[in-house]
Design an enzyme around this catalytic site. Structure first.
Site, short mmCIF file in Angstrom:
data_model
loop_
_atom_site.label_atom_id
_atom_site.label_comp_id
_atom_site.label_asym_id
_atom_site.label_seq_id
_atom_site.Cartn_x
_atom_site.Cartn_y
_atom_site.Cartn_z
N GLU A 1 -7.81 30.46 8.75
CA GLU A 1 -7.87 30.36 7.28
C GLU A 1 -8.90 31.32 6.69
O GLU A 1 -8.64 31.93 5.66
CB GLU A 1 -8.17 28.92 6.86
N ARG B 1 0.86 -1.19 0.00
CA ARG B 1 0.00 0.00 0.00
C ARG B 1 0.90 1.24 0.00
O ARG B 1 1.78 1.35 0.85
CB ARG B 1 -0.92 0.03 1.22
N ALA C 1 -10.17 27.16 2.59
CA ALA C 1 -9.71 25.95 3.27
C ALA C 1 -8.21 26.06 3.52
O ALA C 1 -7.53 26.87 2.91
CB ALA C 1 -10.01 24.72 2.43
N GLU D 1 2.77 33.76 1.94
CA GLU D 1 3.71 34.09 0.88
C GLU D 1 3.54 33.09 -0.26
O GLU D 1 3.44 31.89 -0.05
CB GLU D 1 5.15 34.03 1.40
N GLU E 1 -7.34 34.13 4.18
CA GLU E 1 -7.64 34.03 2.76
C GLU E 1 -8.69 35.02 2.28
O GLU E 1 -8.62 35.48 1.15
CB GLU E 1 -8.09 32.60 2.42
#
Length: 191
Positions: free
Chosen positions: A96, A41, A80, A142, A100
């Site tokens: 966030e 896996r 997000a 940044e 944002e």
């Protein structure tokens, strides 16, 4: 794991690190299958993330347009971001949203969790709703470039239907949004 799921469980025998980059951590495990045979896996270890469904007082939602290099295109998404080590999930959602979009929220509600790529990643995304929004200054990381805009839930759902929105977390967010707005799913709002 539920007791009745043991017949499906795989057991890790060994792990090899394949890549430890700035963003990705890939591993390969040898596992014992339920029938005793062995398999390999390969998957990505991910610390988790949050997604915010910001509700404006006029009924619209806040969305972003951001270039996603692996796909070579701009994607429409809910805000997000990745959890920092040891970071509380609500604290990450607050951070966030502000970084944002510039918005802060008066009230928050945890909706649920999604696992966007269960076949090759441990990533989970905590889903949060935010309302009572106040606009402010963005503090983008940044190298982060994105446009913030508002759309009606109907516009967002139409974009999901016609394929303009294909991001898994945003599609899941649209499902939550639709059910919350219809009254089918309730949220526990907190200040």
């Amino acid at each position: 794991m539920a007791e009745d799921d043991r017949h499906l469980a795989e057991r890790a025998l060994s792990r090899e690190e394949l890549l430890r980059g700035h963003f990705l951590h890939a591993v390969r495990e040898q596992v014992a299958l339920p029938d005793g045979s062995r398999a390999t896996r390969e998957f990505i270890l991910h610390p988790g993330a949050v997604m915010v469904i910001p509700l404006l007082d006029d009924g619209r939602v806040v969305l972003e347009r951001q270039w996603r290099h692996p796909l070579g295109r701009v994607m429409v998404e809910f805000p997000a971001g990745k959890l920092d080590a040891g970071e509380d999930r609500l604290a990450c959602a607050r951070r966030e949203l502000q970084e944002e979009t510039g918005y802060t929220a008066r009230e928050w509600a945890h909706a649920g969790v999604l696992h966007p790529v269960i076949s090759y990643s441990t990533e989970f995304i905590d889903i949060w709703f935010a309302r009572g929004l106040t606009a402010g200054e963005r503090r983008l990381d940044e190298g982060e470039f994105l446009d913030v805009f508002a759309a009606t839930p109907q516009e967002l759902l139409a974009w999901c239907r016609d394929g303009r929105v294909t991001d898994a977390k945003t599609l899941t967010g649209a499902l939550w949004l639709q059910n919350v707005l219809s009254g089918a799913w309730e949220l526990d709002w907190r200040g």
